[in-house]
Design a protein around this motif. Sequence first.
Motif, PDB file in Angstrom:
ATOM      1  N   ILE A 177      -5.388 -35.127 -18.881  1.00 15.28           N
ATOM      2  CA  ILE A 177      -6.763 -35.073 -18.370  1.00 15.28           C
ATOM      3  C   ILE A 177      -6.705 -34.161 -17.149  1.00 15.28           C
ATOM      4  N   GLY A 178      -7.151 -32.945 -17.309  1.00 14.52           N
ATOM      5  CA  GLY A 178      -7.100 -31.985 -16.204  1.00 14.52           C
ATOM      6  C   GLY A 178      -8.374 -32.060 -15.383  1.00 14.52           C
ATOM      7  N   ILE A 179      -8.254 -32.496 -14.132  1.00 10.65           N
ATOM      8  CA  ILE A 179      -9.426 -32.518 -13.255  1.00 10.65           C
ATOM      9  C   ILE A 179      -9.258 -31.307 -12.342  1.00 10.65           C
ATOM     10  N   HIS A 180      -9.861 -30.217 -12.741  1.00 13.76           N
ATOM     11  CA  HIS A 180      -9.536 -28.909 -12.178  1.00 13.76           C
ATOM     12  C   HIS A 180     -10.727 -28.236 -11.511  1.00 13.76           C
ATOM     13  N   VAL A 181     -10.438 -27.483 -10.467  1.00 12.32           N
ATOM     14  CA  VAL A 181     -11.510 -26.715  -9.823  1.00 12.32           C
ATOM     15  C   VAL A 181     -11.147 -25.248  -9.619  1.00 12.32           C
ATOM     16  N   GLY A 182      -9.896 -24.897  -9.759  1.00  4.44           N
ATOM     17  CA  GLY A 182      -9.538 -23.498  -9.486  1.00  4.44           C
ATOM     18  C   GLY A 182      -8.139 -23.212  -9.961  1.00  4.44           C
ATOM     19  N   THR A 183      -7.397 -22.447  -9.160  1.00  3.53           N
ATOM     20  CA  THR A 183      -6.039 -22.044  -9.512  1.00  3.53           C
ATOM     21  C   THR A 183      -5.035 -22.706  -8.574  1.00  3.53           C
ATOM     22  N   PRO A 184      -4.015 -23.380  -9.080  1.00  3.01           N
ATOM     23  CA  PRO A 184      -3.717 -23.685 -10.472  1.00  3.01           C
ATOM     24  C   PRO A 184      -4.725 -24.675 -11.068  1.00  3.01           C
ATOM     25  N   GLY A 185      -4.999 -24.483 -12.345  1.00  8.08           N
ATOM     26  CA  GLY A 185      -5.960 -25.351 -13.004  1.00  8.08           C
ATOM     27  C   GLY A 185      -5.801 -25.275 -14.506  1.00  8.08           C
ATOM     28  N   THR A 186      -6.925 -25.258 -15.189  1.00  8.19           N
ATOM     29  CA  THR A 186      -6.902 -25.314 -16.654  1.00  8.19           C
ATOM     30  C   THR A 186      -6.107 -24.160 -17.289  1.00  8.19           C
ATOM     31  N   PRO A 187      -6.326 -22.905 -16.899  1.00  7.41           N
ATOM     32  CA  PRO A 187      -5.555 -21.823 -17.552  1.00  7.41           C
ATOM     33  C   PRO A 187      -4.047 -21.980 -17.376  1.00  7.41           C
ATOM     34  N   GLU A 188      -3.626 -22.445 -16.204  1.00 10.06           N
ATOM     35  CA  GLU A 188      -2.184 -22.596 -15.961  1.00 10.06           C
ATOM     36  C   GLU A 188      -1.607 -23.697 -16.852  1.00 10.06           C
ATOM     37  N   TYR A 189      -2.310 -24.791 -16.985  1.00  7.13           N
ATOM     38  CA  TYR A 189      -1.848 -25.859 -17.881  1.00  7.13           C
ATOM     39  C   TYR A 189      -1.780 -25.368 -19.322  1.00  7.13           C
ATOM     40  N   ILE A 190      -2.797 -24.590 -19.732  1.00  7.40           N
ATOM     41  CA  ILE A 190      -2.801 -24.066 -21.103  1.00  7.40           C
ATOM     42  C   ILE A 190      -1.611 -23.131 -21.306  1.00  7.40           C
ATOM     43  N   ARG A 191      -1.394 -22.272 -20.325  1.00  6.89           N
ATOM     44  CA  ARG A 191      -0.342 -21.257 -20.409  1.00  6.89           C
ATOM     45  C   ARG A 191       1.050 -21.880 -20.502  1.00  6.89           C
ATOM     46  N   VAL A 192       1.279 -22.913 -19.719  1.00  6.31           N
ATOM     47  CA  VAL A 192       2.646 -23.428 -19.568  1.00  6.31           C
ATOM     48  C   VAL A 192       2.904 -24.680 -20.419  1.00  6.31           C
ATOM     49  N   ILE A 193       1.902 -25.532 -20.552  1.00  5.55           N
ATOM     50  CA  ILE A 193       2.169 -26.830 -21.187  1.00  5.55           C
ATOM     51  C   ILE A 193       1.423 -27.017 -22.505  1.00  5.55           C
ATOM     52  N   THR A 194       0.099 -26.962 -22.460  1.00  3.91           N
ATOM     53  CA  THR A 194      -0.647 -27.411 -23.639  1.00  3.91           C
ATOM     54  C   THR A 194      -0.503 -26.471 -24.827  1.00  3.91           C
ATOM     55  N   PRO A 196       1.966 -23.894 -25.462  1.00  2.00           N
ATOM     56  CA  PRO A 196       3.317 -23.789 -26.046  1.00  2.00           C
ATOM     57  C   PRO A 196       3.855 -25.091 -26.617  1.00  2.00           C
ATOM     58  N   HIS A 197       3.430 -26.225 -26.071  1.00  4.83           N
ATOM     59  CA  HIS A 197       4.012 -27.503 -26.496  1.00  4.83           C
ATOM     60  C   HIS A 197       3.029 -28.395 -27.255  1.00  4.83           C
ATOM     61  N   ASN A 198       1.855 -27.853 -27.569  1.00  3.55           N
ATOM     62  CA  ASN A 198       0.846 -28.592 -28.342  1.00  3.55           C
ATOM     63  C   ASN A 198       0.500 -29.957 -27.751  1.00  3.55           C
ATOM     64  N   VAL A 199       0.294 -29.980 -26.460  1.00  4.63           N
ATOM     65  CA  VAL A 199      -0.150 -31.223 -25.812  1.00  4.63           C
ATOM     66  C   VAL A 199      -1.677 -31.138 -25.671  1.00  4.63           C
ATOM     67  N   PRO A 200      -2.426 -32.088 -26.231  1.00  3.12           N
ATOM     68  CA  PRO A 200      -3.887 -32.010 -26.131  1.00  3.12           C
ATOM     69  C   PRO A 200      -4.380 -32.207 -24.697  1.00  3.12           C
ATOM     70  N   MET A 201      -5.435 -31.483 -24.346  1.00  2.00           N
ATOM     71  CA  MET A 201      -5.952 -31.603 -22.973  1.00  2.00           C
ATOM     72  C   MET A 201      -7.484 -31.666 -22.968  1.00  2.00           C
ATOM     73  N   ILE A 202      -7.989 -32.604 -22.184  1.00  2.00           N
ATOM     74  CA  ILE A 202      -9.417 -32.666 -21.861  1.00  2.00           C
ATOM     75  C   ILE A 202      -9.528 -32.224 -20.418  1.00  2.00           C
ATOM     76  N   THR A 203     -10.500 -31.368 -20.119  1.00  2.00           N
ATOM     77  CA  THR A 203     -10.598 -30.927 -18.743  1.00  2.00           C
ATOM     78  C   THR A 203     -11.952 -31.327 -18.142  1.00  2.00           C
ATOM     79  N   VAL A 204     -11.874 -31.861 -16.933  1.00  3.51           N
ATOM     80  CA  VAL A 204     -13.071 -32.238 -16.176  1.00  3.51           C
ATOM     81  C   VAL A 204     -13.310 -31.132 -15.161  1.00  3.51           C
ATOM     82  N   LEU A 205     -14.453 -30.482 -15.237  1.00  5.24           N
ATOM     83  CA  LEU A 205     -14.666 -29.278 -14.434  1.00  5.24           C
ATOM     84  C   LEU A 205     -15.943 -29.349 -13.615  1.00  5.24           C
ATOM     85  N   PRO A 206     -15.963 -28.623 -12.477  1.00  6.98           N
ATOM     86  CA  PRO A 206     -17.243 -28.445 -11.788  1.00  6.98           C
ATOM     87  C   PRO A 206     -18.103 -27.481 -12.605  1.00  6.98           C
TER      88      PRO A 206
END
Lengths: 287, 207
Positions: A177-194, A196-206
């Motif tokens: 559950i990514g509660i993100h507002v900027g950098t590092p945030g959703t793109p970084e999690y997608i790039r490194v974790i979700t 390449p490793h197929n981990v599902p992510m829901i993101t809570v954003l402003p």
Amino acid sequence: MEVSIFTKLDSLDRRWIFAFQALVFCIVILNPVGLALNVGDQVRTAFEAIESLPEGSIVWFATDYQAANAAELEPAAIAIFKHCMQKNLRVISGSTWPEGGAMMSRLINYVAPEFPDKEYGVDYLNLGYRPGGQVWLQQLTDDLPAAVGGIDHFGDPISAYPIMEGLEVIQDVAMIIGIHVGTPGTPEYIRVITDPHNVPMITVLPAVSVAVTMPYLASGQLVSIVASLRGGAEYELISGFSGTAMTGMDSQSFMNLTIVIFVILGNIGFFYNKYKEGSSGGGGDNV
Amino acid sequence: MSNDIWVWIGAILTLGTYSVLYKDNPVYRVLEALFVAILAGHSVVINWFNFQKPTIVNRLGEGKELIVVIPLLLAALMYFRYSRKFAWLARYPMAFLMGIGAAYVLTKNLKPMFLTQARATMLPLWVPGDFGATINNWVVVLGVASVLTYFFFTVKKTGPVHGFSRIGRIYLMIAFGALFADTVLGRVSVTLVRFQFLLNDWLGLGI
């Protein structure tokens, strides 16, 4: 010379607008009219994704925000956290933002009283902030306990906590559950974790971040986006954990309407004055 | 009215911050400085207890892990930028960071940020039995192609290329409008929660 109402509108002191908006907020907060609130597809998808997780699954709360964003993001984060507790999921949080650990402590303070049977270190854990941004996220994929230095947000050893059982790398979590507002945030999690490793992510954003994050949703790299206070209100509604977001939706709707009316009036004034300048042959800026 | 001193402090700070909407004033400036100072102080303390102490002091002091000395030395070299004579020494850690950063981004970005995103725009322009999806796919494909054309500067934009790039410009305007509306929506949400705090938590009014 008499000044027309349109000229007055075009040059209205913005402080009158602020005062009017404050008045609208006060009236509607004190006298809610109960406008209908529907749960959108995104929030429904997020809710169902969490609902489908098996009991005991680990959910990683990436509390990558700060106090300035808490008002917009906390209602959704609290509702999701409560939903996780209700489902007997294990919640572990980590942050790449210095205030992230304190933000998670706030979430725990809101949620824990409603679940007195849940324990810190057993059902939820706050690992706090670690520097390094994206590099730290990469470390989490190699050795999570080492990446956090073996301690939680309060400096206590995590090896003593039962919640850490079976969690060696962040790929072991069932959902982020990514509660993100900027950098590092959703793109970084997608790039490194979700991704390449197929981990599902829901993101809570402003709200400001939603439009630029939509491509990740379209590409299937995100499960869902819970957007701003509105998303929080919808999650409160669908999960049954009512909070401040739901009660504020009337005010939000009226304020949005007020802004639209002011934009229309301002434009009427602008174009009227432009027309008058043109018809009187006065020249003026050809905007 | 609230009896909680922290609610009072929060309310006074909120009202003091909003006072700038009337006009700039000393109270607002003090609060602005206070905010920056708290943020900076908090970051220093959190960095020390959450990272520097456990990973440097403990690992080097208690664990005797001498390998920690290498990044420490590199970090120390950064401070030579304050010396004109030895400023060149600061270039080594910077070069190290830039090298790692560039390599890292190049290896990590290609699939998730480019290939997957590009693939997501390659959509079927006819979805049997789903008219809505067909329209949606046309909007996406047309938008991507026209915006890319708008930023294509090696061909003179005349004739059909000019017309197509104009479509891209309209797409961009709509996107900027949506972004601006989202920004306004976010600000309204934040203001709303502060008003809820003032009216409900502080003054004890409302529901």
